[in-house]
Scaffold this motif. Structure first.
Motif, PDB file in Angstrom:
ATOM      1  N   LEU A  12       7.644  -9.618   3.220  1.00 18.50           N
ATOM      2  CA  LEU A  12       8.546 -10.783   3.260  1.00 18.50           C
ATOM      3  C   LEU A  12       8.285 -11.941   2.363  1.00 18.50           C
ATOM      4  O   LEU A  12       9.128 -12.287   1.727  1.00 18.50           O
ATOM      5  CB  LEU A  12       8.835 -11.166   4.764  1.00 18.50           C
ATOM      6  N   PHE A  13       7.022 -12.147   2.369  1.00 20.03           N
ATOM      7  CA  PHE A  13       6.306 -13.312   1.642  1.00 20.03           C
ATOM      8  C   PHE A  13       4.952 -13.051   1.150  1.00 20.03           C
ATOM      9  O   PHE A  13       4.210 -12.349   2.116  1.00 20.03           O
ATOM     10  CB  PHE A  13       6.361 -14.493   2.429  1.00 20.03           C
ATOM     11  N   GLY A  14       4.482 -13.309   0.056  1.00 23.35           N
ATOM     12  CA  GLY A  14       3.360 -13.670  -0.548  1.00 23.35           C
ATOM     13  C   GLY A  14       2.572 -12.336  -1.170  1.00 23.35           C
ATOM     14  O   GLY A  14       1.328 -12.316  -1.634  1.00 23.35           O
ATOM     15  N   GLU A  15       3.417 -11.391  -1.889  1.00 18.58           N
ATOM     16  CA  GLU A  15       2.801 -10.292  -2.568  1.00 18.58           C
ATOM     17  C   GLU A  15       2.211 -10.902  -3.815  1.00 18.58           C
ATOM     18  O   GLU A  15       2.660 -11.949  -4.218  1.00 18.58           O
ATOM     19  CB  GLU A  15       4.013  -9.095  -3.088  1.00 18.58           C
ATOM     20  N   HIS A  16       1.151 -10.343  -4.430  1.00 15.72           N
ATOM     21  CA  HIS A  16       0.596 -10.693  -5.610  1.00 15.72           C
ATOM     22  C   HIS A  16      -0.534 -11.695  -5.002  1.00 15.72           C
ATOM     23  O   HIS A  16      -1.693 -11.544  -5.152  1.00 15.72           O
ATOM     24  CB  HIS A  16       1.267 -10.919  -6.687  1.00 15.72           C
ATOM     25  N   ALA A  17       0.018 -12.835  -4.610  1.00 14.81           N
ATOM     26  CA  ALA A  17      -1.066 -13.931  -4.063  1.00 14.81           C
ATOM     27  C   ALA A  17      -2.017 -13.421  -3.066  1.00 14.81           C
ATOM     28  O   ALA A  17      -3.084 -14.073  -3.193  1.00 14.81           O
ATOM     29  CB  ALA A  17      -0.112 -15.219  -3.600  1.00 14.81           C
ATOM     30  N   VAL A  18      -1.449 -12.521  -2.392  1.00 17.63           N
ATOM     31  CA  VAL A  18      -2.220 -12.017  -1.262  1.00 17.63           C
ATOM     32  C   VAL A  18      -3.454 -11.330  -1.685  1.00 17.63           C
ATOM     33  O   VAL A  18      -4.774 -11.327  -1.121  1.00 17.63           O
ATOM     34  CB  VAL A  18      -1.392 -11.007  -0.408  1.00 17.63           C
ATOM     35  N   VAL A  19      -3.473 -10.783  -3.063  1.00 18.75           N
ATOM     36  CA  VAL A  19      -4.690  -9.891  -3.600  1.00 18.75           C
ATOM     37  C   VAL A  19      -5.807 -11.151  -4.049  1.00 18.75           C
ATOM     38  O   VAL A  19      -6.852 -10.841  -3.769  1.00 18.75           O
ATOM     39  CB  VAL A  19      -4.343  -9.287  -4.930  1.00 18.75           C
ATOM     40  N   TYR A  20      -5.316 -12.428  -4.043  1.00 19.21           N
ATOM     41  CA  TYR A  20      -6.185 -13.551  -4.334  1.00 19.21           C
ATOM     42  C   TYR A  20      -6.482 -14.385  -3.127  1.00 19.21           C
ATOM     43  O   TYR A  20      -6.933 -15.686  -3.352  1.00 19.21           O
ATOM     44  CB  TYR A  20      -5.606 -14.355  -5.529  1.00 19.21           C
ATOM     45  N   HIS A 140      -4.860   4.969  -5.020  1.00 14.10           N
ATOM     46  CA  HIS A 140      -3.552   4.601  -5.474  1.00 14.10           C
ATOM     47  C   HIS A 140      -3.622   3.516  -6.429  1.00 14.10           C
ATOM     48  O   HIS A 140      -2.865   3.591  -7.337  1.00 14.10           O
ATOM     49  CB  HIS A 140      -2.498   4.345  -4.365  1.00 14.10           C
ATOM     50  N   HIS A 141      -3.964   2.484  -5.709  1.00  9.54           N
ATOM     51  CA  HIS A 141      -3.838   1.067  -6.263  1.00  9.54           C
ATOM     52  C   HIS A 141      -4.900   0.364  -7.097  1.00  9.54           C
ATOM     53  O   HIS A 141      -4.625  -0.615  -7.663  1.00  9.54           O
ATOM     54  CB  HIS A 141      -3.321  -0.001  -5.081  1.00  9.54           C
ATOM     55  N   GLY A 142      -6.252   0.925  -7.043  1.00 10.26           N
ATOM     56  CA  GLY A 142      -7.263   0.254  -7.742  1.00 10.26           C
ATOM     57  C   GLY A 142      -7.833  -0.925  -6.864  1.00 10.26           C
ATOM     58  O   GLY A 142      -8.790  -0.695  -6.195  1.00 10.26           O
ATOM     59  N   THR A 143      -7.242  -2.139  -6.682  1.00  8.82           N
ATOM     60  CA  THR A 143      -7.673  -3.182  -5.860  1.00  8.82           C
ATOM     61  C   THR A 143      -6.627  -3.703  -4.912  1.00  8.82           C
ATOM     62  O   THR A 143      -6.153  -4.766  -4.862  1.00  8.82           O
ATOM     63  CB  THR A 143      -8.122  -4.413  -6.784  1.00  8.82           C
ATOM     64  N   PRO A 144      -6.349  -2.711  -3.860  1.00  9.90           N
ATOM     65  CA  PRO A 144      -5.344  -3.263  -2.926  1.00  9.90           C
ATOM     66  C   PRO A 144      -5.744  -4.359  -2.017  1.00  9.90           C
ATOM     67  O   PRO A 144      -7.070  -4.390  -1.692  1.00  9.90           O
ATOM     68  CB  PRO A 144      -5.148  -2.005  -1.998  1.00  9.90           C
ATOM     69  N   SER A 145      -4.715  -5.374  -1.482  1.00 15.09           N
ATOM     70  CA  SER A 145      -5.484  -6.320  -0.507  1.00 15.09           C
ATOM     71  C   SER A 145      -5.647  -5.703   0.735  1.00 15.09           C
ATOM     72  O   SER A 145      -6.334  -6.155   1.551  1.00 15.09           O
ATOM     73  CB  SER A 145      -4.344  -7.217  -0.471  1.00 15.09           C
ATOM     74  N   GLY A 146      -4.843  -4.640   0.990  1.00 13.63           N
ATOM     75  CA  GLY A 146      -4.822  -3.974   2.341  1.00 13.63           C
ATOM     76  C   GLY A 146      -3.640  -4.443   3.423  1.00 13.63           C
ATOM     77  O   GLY A 146      -3.694  -4.020   4.319  1.00 13.63           O
ATOM     78  N   ILE A 147      -2.693  -4.828   2.510  1.00 14.84           N
ATOM     79  CA  ILE A 147      -1.622  -5.293   3.519  1.00 14.84           C
ATOM     80  C   ILE A 147      -0.706  -4.145   3.949  1.00 14.84           C
ATOM     81  O   ILE A 147      -0.164  -4.100   5.043  1.00 14.84           O
ATOM     82  CB  ILE A 147      -0.775  -6.408   3.059  1.00 14.84           C
ATOM     83  N   ASP A 148      -0.544  -3.286   3.004  1.00 15.89           N
ATOM     84  CA  ASP A 148       0.312  -2.166   3.146  1.00 15.89           C
ATOM     85  C   ASP A 148      -0.419  -1.060   4.565  1.00 15.89           C
ATOM     86  O   ASP A 148       0.470  -0.871   5.261  1.00 15.89           O
ATOM     87  CB  ASP A 148       0.278  -1.215   2.070  1.00 15.89           C
ATOM     88  N   ASN A 149      -1.457  -0.841   4.335  1.00 18.13           N
ATOM     89  CA  ASN A 149      -2.079  -0.007   5.451  1.00 18.13           C
ATOM     90  C   ASN A 149      -2.034  -0.615   6.794  1.00 18.13           C
ATOM     91  O   ASN A 149      -1.777  -0.120   8.010  1.00 18.13           O
ATOM     92  CB  ASN A 149      -3.704   0.368   5.171  1.00 18.13           C
ATOM     93  N   THR A 150      -2.156  -1.990   6.688  1.00 14.43           N
ATOM     94  CA  THR A 150      -2.224  -2.787   7.881  1.00 14.43           C
ATOM     95  C   THR A 150      -0.743  -2.930   8.474  1.00 14.43           C
ATOM     96  O   THR A 150      -0.801  -2.501  10.004  1.00 14.43           O
ATOM     97  CB  THR A 150      -2.558  -4.231   7.572  1.00 14.43           C
ATOM     98  N   VAL A 151       0.181  -3.079   7.777  1.00 13.23           N
ATOM     99  CA  VAL A 151       1.487  -3.078   8.476  1.00 13.23           C
ATOM    100  C   VAL A 151       1.970  -1.983   9.082  1.00 13.23           C
ATOM    101  O   VAL A 151       2.700  -1.843  10.164  1.00 13.23           O
ATOM    102  CB  VAL A 151       2.548  -3.895   7.466  1.00 13.23           C
ATOM    103  N   ILE A 152       1.609  -0.845   8.151  1.00 10.51           N
ATOM    104  CA  ILE A 152       2.162   0.377   8.585  1.00 10.51           C
ATOM    105  C   ILE A 152       1.253   1.082   9.626  1.00 10.51           C
ATOM    106  O   ILE A 152       1.960   1.665  10.655  1.00 10.51           O
ATOM    107  CB  ILE A 152       2.066   1.372   7.476  1.00 10.51           C
ATOM    108  N   ALA A 153      -0.148   0.754   9.836  1.00 14.27           N
ATOM    109  CA  ALA A 153      -0.857   1.122  10.848  1.00 14.27           C
ATOM    110  C   ALA A 153      -0.362   0.580  12.148  1.00 14.27           C
ATOM    111  O   ALA A 153      -0.346   1.103  13.269  1.00 14.27           O
ATOM    112  CB  ALA A 153      -2.313   1.144  10.617  1.00 14.27           C
ATOM    113  N   THR A 188       2.022   0.157  -8.336  1.00 15.81           N
ATOM    114  CA  THR A 188       1.757  -1.243  -7.983  1.00 15.81           C
ATOM    115  C   THR A 188       0.247  -1.324  -8.939  1.00 15.81           C
ATOM    116  O   THR A 188       0.112  -2.539  -9.372  1.00 15.81           O
ATOM    117  CB  THR A 188       0.994  -1.080  -6.588  1.00 15.81           C
ATOM    118  N   ARG A 189      -0.374  -0.408  -9.114  1.00 22.47           N
ATOM    119  CA  ARG A 189      -1.577  -0.543  -9.713  1.00 22.47           C
ATOM    120  C   ARG A 189      -1.369  -1.212 -11.306  1.00 22.47           C
ATOM    121  O   ARG A 189      -1.909  -2.021 -11.792  1.00 22.47           O
ATOM    122  CB  ARG A 189      -2.150   0.829 -10.005  1.00 22.47           C
ATOM    123  N   ILE A 190      -0.149  -1.011 -11.924  1.00 23.20           N
ATOM    124  CA  ILE A 190       0.038  -1.481 -13.170  1.00 23.20           C
ATOM    125  C   ILE A 190       0.546  -2.986 -13.008  1.00 23.20           C
ATOM    126  O   ILE A 190       0.037  -3.887 -13.718  1.00 23.20           O
ATOM    127  CB  ILE A 190       1.357  -0.485 -13.929  1.00 23.20           C
TER     128      ILE A 190
END
Ligand code: PMV
Length: 309
Positions: A12-20, A140-153, A188-190
């Motif tokens: 909903l909010f915060g993609e990319h910035a979440v990596v930082y 899949h992603h190289g340096t994922p923030s972890g948001i995908d696995n969290t919301v899905i789990a 996502t990686r790119i």
């Protein structure tokens, strides 16, 4: 035989910035799902993975070491502590489009962990599942923030900050989101490495953008918790503007976001890595059909609607 499912997701909010290190909000999307089935086979068969959508079938031994499906199977077995010598067929399929920001990789891994751990009599907690899936997200992603696995789990709306305890937040007034696919695959990686390079060249500008997006995610959570839906829409528009400045929009995404707003959406933004994939739009029962029509006229390849809350 054991069957398990996992939903897709949108940010909903915060993609990319979440990596930082900034906060981000994500919600599950149950209209699209991954499925995993585990069946016990006669002795000597080994573990066979069948990826139905890709028409592929291979044993654990045949899989290359960096195969993400192999990695999640081995990771789960090691976590449970039962070794890798089993005679099983693990079949996976998914209705979640790949590389569109809907979490297809994390959902397939989550469905596998759920099915396999239950089949072997060791059901795992959402946090344990999330941690295991995070390891394959790195493939899949190289340096994922972890948001995908969290919301899905967790399968709940999550407020996520990297390396902090996940918070599940309440939704005061359920709302409708339209999700429109640009039809453009965007790994996502790119997109993440594009942002990283731009950040390295202009740290000050990018850190300001990340901070602003973090503030929007905080405000978005408050607005959702208070049921202030119009504010949520306004913040989505603002988040999209900042993502454009970050360089992760595209002419197609811009066209879809504008079409959704013209159709009466309260707000719209790209969702996920950007440069392709999906946009999301905040709609009501009154505006949903018009927004759907405008999005299709603007070239959306698929439109789905989900209720949050
Ligand atoms: O998987 P996607 O396309 O929803 O992208 C994930 C969101 C990013 O913030 C761009 C990357 C990340 O790891 O959080």
């Amino acid at each position: 035989m054991t069957v398990a499912y996992a939903s897709g997701k949108v940010i909903l909010f915060g993609e990319h910035a979440v990596v930082y290190g900034q906060p981000a909000l994500a919600v599950p999307v149950t209209q699209v799902q991954a499925q995993a089935t585990v069946e016990t086979e006669p002795e000597g068969q080994d573990i066979t993975i069948v990826a139905e959508d890709l028409e592929q079938s291979y044993t654990l031994e045949q899989a290359p070491p960096d195969d993400a499906l192999r990695a999640i199977v081995v990771g789960t077995l090691e976590h449970i502590g039962v070794g890798t010598k089993h005679d099983l067929t693990i079949t996976v399929s998914s209705t979640i489009p790949i590389a569109r920001g809907l979490g297809s990789g994390a959902a397939i891994s989550t469905a596998i962990v759920r099915a396999l751990s239950r089949h072997l009599g060791h059901p795992l907690s959402p946090q344990a599942i999330s941690n295991l899936v995070y390891e394959t997200e790195k493939i899949h992603h190289g340096t994922p923030s972890g948001i995908d696995n969290t919301v899905i789990a967790f399968e709940k709306p999550v407020y996520f900050v990297r390396d902090q305890k996940t918070e599940i937040f309440p939704v005061k007034s359920p709302f409708l989101l339209t999700i429109a696919d640009s039809g453009i695959a965007s790994p996502t990686r790119i997109a993440v490495s594009h942002v990283r390079r731009a950040w390295e060249r202009g740290r000050e500008k990018y850190e300001e953008l990340f901070d602003e997006i973090g503030t929007i995610a905080e405000m978005g959570r408050q607005a959702i918790e208070r049921g202030e839906i119009e504010t949520v829409g306004r913040l989505m528009n603002e988040n999209h503007r900042l993502l454009q400045l970050m360089g992760v929009s595209s002419p197609e995404l811009k066209g879809l976001v504008e079409a959704a707003r013209e159709g009466g959406a309260l707000g719209a933004k790209l969702s996920g890595a950007g440069r392709g994939g999906n946009i999301i739009a905040l709609v009501t029962q009154e505006t949903r059909s018009r927004v759907d029509m405008m999005l299709r006229l603007a070239g959306a390849k698929n439109v789905i609607i989900t209720e949050v809350g």
